[in-house]
Design a protein around this motif. Structure first.
Motif: not given
Length: 164
Positions: A93-94, A96-97, A115-116, A119, A136, A143
């Protein structure tokens, strides 16, 4: 719980969210402290980290290994075949963001702010639930793309004969 009525006729949600968060944090102060420390460390790393891009080495990695018949080789090299598979985690997920990955730059930029927000909302959710071990940002889960990558490599390994 009362909602304050703002002049333009809408109900403010900020005050109840803050109050609910504080109550949940007071109910589990150890988890709240751990989560707040984790969030602080995450953003400190994000802002101060210098490892934004990897630099490619200039030396050829093969130059570290001796070649048969080459200089300083008095003996013949015997090679036994082994298969070693190195795997790195799938997309998290990190990633992806914060990383563009294989997305177009415009697609990444359009999705960055949402995304931010997602998260931070997820971190808030974990904070309120007292789940200090989930994040996250720190040791983040895979992800959707990362799960698909893991399933793909699992399928590949099941269907691949190690003797080939």
């Amino acid at each position: 719980m009362s909602f304050s009525f703002i002049q333009d006729g809408t109900y403010g949600i900020t005050r109840p969210l803050i109050l609910g968060t504080v109550i949940c944090m007071l109910a589990n102060p150890k988890a709240a402290k751990a989560k707040l420390v984790l969030i602080f460390q995450t953003f400190r790393y994000l802002l101060l980290s210098k490892d934004k891009k990897w630099k490619k080495g200039e030396e050829d990695p093969a130059s570290f290994f001796p070649t048969p018949g080459g200089a300083n080789n008095d003996q013949e090299i015997v090679v036994k075949r082994k298969t070693v598979i190195f795997l790195r985690h799938g997309e998290s997920t990190w990633n992806d963001t914060f990383n563009k990955g294989d997305r177009k730059k415009s697609s990444f930029l359009l999705g960055f702010v949402p995304g931010i927000i997602l998260s931070l909302a997820t971190e808030w959710y974990f904070l309120v639930l007292g789940k200090s071990d989930e994040s996250w940002f720190f040791d983040s889960p895979l992800s959707k793309k990362g799960i698909s990558q893991a399933e793909g490599i699992a399928k590949f390994l099941r269907e691949t004969d190690p003797k080939d």
